[in-house]
Design a protein around this motif. Structure first.
Motif: not given
Length: 494
Positions: A312-313, A364-365, A345-347, A383-386
């Motif tokens: 994972g990265f 960026r996405y 993960e990314g945000c 990362w967080n959906i909300l």
């Protein structure tokens, strides 16, 4: 805030030309599997567009036909798709349901809760998420730190997931239901309990003490069994979130050798002993910068490697300066082709409510997803959906962006451009799709393609430049011409 960004997401998939999105989605889901070689014969290209300074949000903007292709000129910009060359199998796109997401979700009225779930997990009126990540006890995104055992309970006799039953588990169950009854669900710890660590603190790094290796391995097994008893099947787990980062929040350090040995001598054997040997164990779960060294150490040991499904990265290596290290993905994939790559993960960091509609956040996405997939990644997890209107809750003040925010003062949902950019992949590329060779003749555009099991090809094209671009789409020896606006992303379905 312009209301067009907070309307029901199903309204955003508006018809500008050609088929309705509902009809196109039906075609995507119901077309028979084509065992023969992919052909463009009698096929139309339906173009979905999201673009800055327009109302286009996953909007059908064009429909094109193929014709015989001729040698393109150097002065033209072309996207080349070669259906005969296929690569990794896609497992899905999704996001994390954290304590923060669940706490915010619980404060929404029932209609907004349903809208949020539809927006993410419905394939017709939303963007069709198929992956889900959550934390093993607490991470930074939530109202506080907690574990599932009482302090000092090495034998785990007090183990209980009751904390999660208030907010997190109910939301996860509703997400699974909205997704049609199943999500590829994996879990990650941010830190062992404080008493198991060298710094006696869940926060600020520290290391797992050797005398607790077995107890901590047992903890994963208990968690998986407890969640599955609640009716939430677990596909896999990562060993440690960001194992080289000493954070102000829950964190724990493992060198490559320490992670290798914990996997080889404790976690892998323990899961097998507990009847959980089918769970997919993901190593590293950190940035692209050091991933090759981690892969070399763990995968070069056969006794450790046999337990590892893949790596994972995250995308945060740019914190130290420089660009995303996409080449490292290619190097790991080249050296260890039997192991998978999963973006975990990314945000966008440093929340600022003035930047809800900040287009570079979305780009960026798009840039990451296209490059990650083109370098061998099989799945991609946001990362967080909300989150709420503060970019939280986060118990150490690490406020960030999510694709959708809830303004709890007004009760409204705010859709950021990132939501739509992710949707250009997740809505159209479905699990079991195969990536197809795709290249671009100019750096103005980037692109990736996948062939779904129903025979539909999906090509995603992104233009981060300030000018609209007319480009050739070559599929084998056939071609069509498409125009993409400035700062836009398109999904071409054919």
């Amino acid at each position: 805030m312009n209301l067009k960004y907070v309307k029901m997401v199903c309204l955003s998939f508006s018809l500008v030309a050609c088929n309705s999105p509902k009809e196109e989605q039906k075609n995507l889901e119901e077309s028979p599997i084509q065992a023969q070689e992919f052909s463009t014969e009698n096929k139309k290209v339906t173009v979905y567009t999201t673009a800055s300074d327009t109302d286009f949000r996953l909007t059908i903007t064009d429909q094109r036909s193929f014709s015989e292709g001729v040698q393109p000129l150097e002065s033209e910009i072309s996207v080349f798709v070669e259906p005969k060359k296929t690569f990794q199998t896609f497992i899905g796109v999704g996001g994390a349901i954290t304590d923060a997401s669940a706490e915010v979700f619980a404060k929404l009225d029932p209609k907004k809760q349903q809208e949020l779930l539809t927006s993410y997990y419905d394939t017709e009126n939303g963007i069709g998420y198929t992956l889900l990540r959550t934390s093993i006890h607490s991470a930074d995104f939530g109202s506080g730190s907690f574990t599932y055992v009482e302090e000092g309970d090495k034998e785990l006799k007090t183990f209980s997931i009751n904390h999660d039953k208030q907010f997190r588990i109910p939301m996860i169950k509703r997400a699974i239901e909205m997704a049609g009854g199943s999500l590829l669900f994996y879990v990650s710890p941010w830190s062992p309990p404080a008493f198991m660590k060298s710094n006696n603190n869940m926060l600020q790094g520290g290391k797992l003490l050797p005398e607790y290796y077995q107890s901590w391995a047992n903890y994963y097994a208990k968690f998986i069994k407890a969640y599955e008893k609640e009716g939430m099947p677990i596909w896999g787990l990562t060993i440690q979130n960001e194992p080289m980062a000493t954070q102000t929040w829950e964190s724990c350090i493992y060198t490559a050798e320490e992670e290798r040995d914990f996997l080889k001598n404790y976690l892998g054997p323990t899961l097998e002993k507990e009847g959980l040997g089918d769970k997919n164990i993901v190593v590293w779960d950190h940035n692209r910068d050091l991933m090759t060294q981690r892969a070399n150490v763990i995968y070069s040991d056969p006794e450790a490697a046999k337990y590892a499904w893949g790596m994972g990265f995250h995308w945060y290596e740019t914190w130290a300066g420089g660009d995303p290290m996409f080449d490292n993905l290619a190097k790991v994939n080249e050296a260890y082709p039997d192991k998978k790559l999963l973006f975990t993960e990314g945000c966008n960091e440093k929340f600022d409510p003035a930047k809800y509609q900040f287009w570079p956040n979305a780009e960026r996405y798009g840039n990451s997803m296209i490059n990650d997939f083109n370098n061998g990644t099989v799945g991609w997890t946001d990362w967080n959906i909300l989150l709420d209107q503060t970019g939280g809750p986060n118990h150490v003040g690490n406020f960030c962006f999510a694709p959708i925010h809830a303004d709890l003062n007004t009760g409204e949902l705010i859709y950021t451009p990132s939501y739509y950019y992710i949707g250009h992949f997740s809505k159209f590329i479905r699990p079991e799709a195969k990536r197809v060779s795709t290249t671009v003749s100019r750096s103005t555009l980037i692109s990736t393609s996948f062939l779904n099991t129903n025979g539909k090809m999906v090509t995603v094209v992104m233009n981060a430049s300030d000018e609209k671009v007319s480009y050739n789409l070559f599929v084998g020896n056939q071609k069509t011409v498409v125009e993409i606006p400035a700062h836009a992303i398109q999904t071409l379905v054919y």
